[in-house]
Design a protein around this motif. Structure first.
Motif, PDB file in Angstrom:
ATOM      1  N   GLN A 180      64.690  11.180   0.863  1.00 37.98           N
ATOM      2  CA  GLN A 180      64.676  10.258  -0.269  1.00 37.98           C
ATOM      3  C   GLN A 180      63.740  10.748  -1.368  1.00 37.98           C
ATOM      4  OE1 GLN A 180      66.500   7.576  -0.875  1.00 37.98           O
ATOM      5  NE2 GLN A 180      67.587   7.511   1.071  1.00 37.98           N
ATOM      6  N   GLU A 181      62.640  11.380  -0.974  1.00 37.06           N
ATOM      7  CA  GLU A 181      61.675  11.870  -1.954  1.00 37.06           C
ATOM      8  C   GLU A 181      62.218  13.054  -2.750  1.00 37.06           C
ATOM      9  OE1 GLU A 181      58.266  12.799   0.391  1.00 37.06           O
ATOM     10  OE2 GLU A 181      57.656  10.697   0.638  1.00 37.06           O
ATOM     11  N   VAL A 182      62.899  13.994  -2.072  1.00 35.87           N
ATOM     12  CA  VAL A 182      63.327  15.216  -2.762  1.00 35.87           C
ATOM     13  C   VAL A 182      64.728  15.112  -3.334  1.00 35.87           C
ATOM     14  CG1 VAL A 182      61.792  16.641  -1.351  1.00 35.87           C
ATOM     15  CG2 VAL A 182      64.185  16.338  -0.638  1.00 35.87           C
ATOM     16  N   ASP A 183      65.504  14.114  -2.884  1.00 34.42           N
ATOM     17  CA  ASP A 183      66.882  13.955  -3.373  1.00 34.42           C
ATOM     18  C   ASP A 183      67.201  12.470  -3.529  1.00 34.42           C
ATOM     19  OD1 ASP A 183      69.548  14.277  -4.038  1.00 34.42           O
ATOM     20  OD2 ASP A 183      70.200  14.897  -2.031  1.00 34.42           O
ATOM     21  N   PRO A 184      66.489  11.787  -4.439  1.00 37.84           N
ATOM     22  CA  PRO A 184      66.652  10.329  -4.539  1.00 37.84           C
ATOM     23  C   PRO A 184      68.049   9.890  -4.949  1.00 37.84           C
ATOM     24  CG  PRO A 184      65.345  11.185  -6.377  1.00 37.84           C
ATOM     25  CD  PRO A 184      65.484  12.300  -5.385  1.00 37.84           C
ATOM     26  N   GLN A 185      68.796  10.748  -5.651  1.00 36.99           N
ATOM     27  CA  GLN A 185      70.145  10.385  -6.070  1.00 36.99           C
ATOM     28  C   GLN A 185      71.198  10.700  -5.000  1.00 36.99           C
ATOM     29  OE1 GLN A 185      70.457   8.656  -8.913  1.00 36.99           O
ATOM     30  NE2 GLN A 185      68.224   8.857  -8.988  1.00 36.99           N
ATOM     31  N   GLY A 186      70.797  11.384  -3.934  1.00 37.71           N
ATOM     32  CA  GLY A 186      71.703  11.629  -2.816  1.00 37.71           C
ATOM     33  C   GLY A 186      72.720  12.734  -3.040  1.00 37.71           C
ATOM     34  N   LEU A 187      72.384  13.757  -3.824  1.00 34.30           N
ATOM     35  CA  LEU A 187      73.325  14.851  -4.058  1.00 34.30           C
ATOM     36  C   LEU A 187      73.778  15.484  -2.750  1.00 34.30           C
ATOM     37  CD1 LEU A 187      74.685  16.758  -6.233  1.00 34.30           C
ATOM     38  CD2 LEU A 187      72.743  18.290  -5.821  1.00 34.30           C
ATOM     39  N   PHE A 188      72.827  15.848  -1.915  1.00 34.80           N
ATOM     40  CA  PHE A 188      73.171  16.496  -0.649  1.00 34.80           C
ATOM     41  C   PHE A 188      73.615  15.476   0.394  1.00 34.80           C
ATOM     42  CE2 PHE A 188      70.288  19.430  -2.775  1.00 34.80           C
ATOM     43  CZ  PHE A 188      71.038  20.595  -2.735  1.00 34.80           C
ATOM     44  N   ARG A 189      73.088  14.277   0.315  1.00 34.92           N
ATOM     45  CA  ARG A 189      73.423  13.252   1.311  1.00 34.92           C
ATOM     46  C   ARG A 189      74.867  12.785   1.191  1.00 34.92           C
ATOM     47  NH1 ARG A 189      69.892  10.020  -0.156  1.00 34.92           N
ATOM     48  NH2 ARG A 189      71.103   8.448  -1.275  1.00 34.92           N
ATOM     49  N   THR A 190      75.383  12.705  -0.046  1.00 40.35           N
ATOM     50  CA  THR A 190      76.691  12.082  -0.252  1.00 40.35           C
ATOM     51  C   THR A 190      77.807  13.031  -0.686  1.00 40.35           C
ATOM     52  OG1 THR A 190      76.207  11.569  -2.593  1.00 40.35           O
ATOM     53  CG2 THR A 190      75.549   9.936  -0.929  1.00 40.35           C
ATOM     54  N   ARG A 191      77.465  14.261  -1.072  1.00 39.48           N
ATOM     55  CA  ARG A 191      78.488  15.108  -1.660  1.00 39.48           C
ATOM     56  C   ARG A 191      78.751  16.413  -0.937  1.00 39.48           C
ATOM     57  NH1 ARG A 191      76.983  14.931  -7.909  1.00 39.48           N
ATOM     58  NH2 ARG A 191      78.489  16.667  -7.915  1.00 39.48           N
ATOM     59  N   THR A 192      78.101  16.598   0.196  1.00 42.97           N
ATOM     60  CA  THR A 192      78.428  17.741   1.041  1.00 42.97           C
ATOM     61  C   THR A 192      78.316  17.318   2.492  1.00 42.97           C
ATOM     62  OG1 THR A 192      78.025  20.121   1.377  1.00 42.97           O
ATOM     63  CG2 THR A 192      76.089  18.710   1.176  1.00 42.97           C
ATOM     64  N   GLY A 193      78.874  18.103   3.396  1.00 44.39           N
ATOM     65  CA  GLY A 193      78.930  17.708   4.791  1.00 44.39           C
ATOM     66  C   GLY A 193      77.647  18.017   5.548  1.00 44.39           C
ATOM     67  N   GLY A 194      77.517  17.425   6.729  1.00 44.45           N
ATOM     68  CA  GLY A 194      76.353  17.645   7.576  1.00 44.45           C
ATOM     69  C   GLY A 194      75.922  16.348   8.227  1.00 44.45           C
ATOM     70  N   TRP A 195      74.924  16.445   9.112  1.00 43.92           N
ATOM     71  CA  TRP A 195      74.374  15.246   9.759  1.00 43.92           C
ATOM     72  C   TRP A 195      73.281  14.655   8.879  1.00 43.92           C
ATOM     73  CZ3 TRP A 195      75.210  19.649  12.928  1.00 43.92           C
ATOM     74  CH2 TRP A 195      76.208  19.489  13.894  1.00 43.92           C
ATOM     75  N   ARG A 196      73.297  13.352   8.697  1.00 41.94           N
ATOM     76  CA  ARG A 196      72.352  12.688   7.811  1.00 41.94           C
ATOM     77  C   ARG A 196      71.397  11.786   8.599  1.00 41.94           C
ATOM     78  NH1 ARG A 196      73.302  16.532   5.075  1.00 41.94           N
ATOM     79  NH2 ARG A 196      75.239  16.659   3.882  1.00 41.94           N
ATOM     80  N   PRO A 197      70.071  11.884   8.294  1.00 40.10           N
ATOM     81  CA  PRO A 197      69.105  11.051   9.042  1.00 40.10           C
ATOM     82  C   PRO A 197      69.246   9.567   8.684  1.00 40.10           C
ATOM     83  CG  PRO A 197      68.015  12.243   7.246  1.00 40.10           C
ATOM     84  CD  PRO A 197      69.429  12.757   7.322  1.00 40.10           C
TER      85      PRO A 197
END
Length: 497
Positions: A480-497
């Motif tokens: 949340q601190e380094v990607d508050p807008q969720g670029l990596f969280r919402t727009r590419t694949g992977g496991w999310r904490p």
């Protein structure tokens, strides 16, 4: 002055094309290679995934940045769009959308393939575009080598961000344990160097945290001293129930009783409908020209069909390992971690879990091109101790018990429905997990912390749920601190904490 003008011009162009797609925006800059579907480079890049289910996902373009500044330009452009995207190192993760994308830009790290060693200190700058066999070849003759995985074609980026299990792990911990500094591009396009001293929380989160925090453009790693090694394969072409039990017992005993951290084994069962394969293939390794007498006797004394073990360079071992990659097939990889059973219970647990794998894989032996495999990989206390010593990391394994990491793979031709085989993979790993939990409840197995190993994880598995709650909470806060807008969280694949 010329450099500043160029940067300013790039910024102006990016602003003027704020609502264009990333491929067109970067193409207009003229400084970063952009490969389109009609280009040969695009076609070749798409063939370099381990699973052709990833190859079948078609990016709108492939971008080839050469350094962090160019990655930053791409990320800034992505921030002005709603496109999905992916970042690709080696493409060895077979989960769709983790390093592959359909209809959005793919960022290939291929051109960031530096491996520059300081021979005095063993510190090596490694780009994410390297594969393990390539790094080993570049470092050959330096007296040092990179702590990587066991298959040469594996890419550095995904391996290190997932932790990275190595032949050297009992000596030094995970591959990630060797990282001294990360060069990272954040979601807002800024570039930073992250060390233990500069940002301990992010530094820890990058070790086992996957692609949640940014794009790594350089790893500053501690290499280890390395000369000739001994290693190769033992092949048991004819499998029997008694051989199963002997090999499973041997790998269990090795995990508990081996005291030499330079020795490592992987015990792999394989079966399929091509030539009616039903065999065992062992990987034996010793970090030295000759292993001590007797260290692998429980394996080598069993009658085998082929023995390729020999003294060789580490680069030769890595180059020789790529035969395991099944070409032109879809691949599913899943994992489980189990506590090591006692000697009294080893047959119940080891043979029981192996029988479960055989029962599930029996149901798909008619699938076109099927190769089912299970790899038993010791995770002794020594790995946890060394990872702690060279940590911190999110995996945070303790040395209260020895463990085994089980890797379960299915490869098959794409005529087979993807979801059908995903269900088979899930039945395999969930069956292992359910048995382990039941054995822990009745005392057959000890209670223990059993994290999943990210590098072998299946997309349906709950990676974060199997870490310690405090590790997950830390990763979520840092994300949340380094990607508050969720670029990596919402727009590419992977496991999310």
């Amino acid at each position: 002055m010329l450099f500043l003008r160029a940067v300013a011009a790039s910024a102006i162009l990016l602003a003027s094309l704020a609502y264009a797609d990333t491929c067109s925006t970067i193409e207009a800059l003229g400084t970063i290679e952009v490969s389109r579907p009609v280009d040969v480079h695009y076609t070749v890049e798409q063939t370099e995934y381990w699973s052709i289910s990833c190859s079948a996902l078609l990016p709108s373009c492939i971008l080839y940045p050469k350094n962090a500044a160019e990655v930053a330009l791409i990320v800034k452009s992505l921030g002005n769009t709603t496109e999905t995207f992916a970042v690709k190192s080696g493409g060895h993760n077979p989960n769709n959308y983790f390093s592959s994308v359909d209809g959005g830009p793919l960022i290939s790290t291929e051109k960031m393939d530096q491996a520059i060693i300081d021979t005095a200190t063993g510190i090596v700058d490694v780009g994410p575009g390297n594969r393990l066999d390539g790094i080993a070849a570049k470092l050959q003759g330096s007296g040092w080598t990179f702590v990587g995985g066991r298959i040469g074609n594996t890419g550095v980026g995904g391996l290190v961000l997932g932790g990275g299990l190595s032949y050297f792990s009992a000596q030094v911990g995970w591959a990630a344990s060797m990282v001294q500094k990360y060069e990272i591009v954040f979601a807002n396009g800024t570039v930073a160097n992250v060390t233990r001293d500069s940002n301990i929380d992010l530094f820890k989160s990058l070790k086992g945290g996957g692609n949640n925090f940014g794009i790594i453009t350089n790893y500053h790693l501690q290499a280890i001293k390395n000369g000739d090694v001994w290693g190769g394969n033992l092949v048991f072409a004819v499998r029997t129930p008694s051989l199963d039990s002997s090999l499973l017992g041997a790998v269990r005993d090795f995990a508990e009783y081996n005291t030499d951290p330079k020795a490592a084994v992987i015990v792999t069962g394989e079966r399929g409908n091509v030539d009616l394969i039903d065999s065992w293939i062992l990987f034996l390794f010793y970090d030295g020209a000759t292993p001590p007498a007797g260290i692998f006797t429980n394996f080598t004394s069993l009658p085998h069909t082929l023995d390729t073990t020999r003294t060789r360079t580490y680069a030769d071992l890595m180059a020789d390992s790529n035969w395991v990659i099944v070409k032109a097939e879809v691949v599913d990889i899943a994992t489980e971690t189990i506590p090591l059973p006692s000697a009294a219970n080893k047959q119940t647990v080891m043979d029981g879990l192996h029988a479960h794998w055989r029962n599930v894989s029996d149901t798909v032996l008619a699938v076109p091109g099927i190769v089912a495999s299970i790899a038993w990989q010791p995770f002794p206390k020594a790995i946890a101790r060394q990872a702690k010593a060279n940590g911190p990391d999110l995996i945070d394994a303790d040395d209260s018990v020895d463990r085994i990491i089980i890797e379960m793979n299915y490869s098959f031709l794409p005529v087979t429905p993807y979801d059908t085989m995903a269900d088979v993979a899930e039945a395999t790993y969930s069956g292992v997990r359910n048995r382990v939990v039941a054995w822990q409840a009745d005392g057959t197995l000890p209670d223990a912390y059993l994290p999943l190993f990210m590098n072998y994880g299946f997309y349906r598995q709950d990676y974060w749920g199997r870490l310690r709650p405090e590790s997950r909470a830390l990763a979520k806060r840092v994300q949340q601190e380094v990607d508050p807008q969720g670029l990596f969280r919402t727009r590419t694949g992977g496991w999310r904490p």
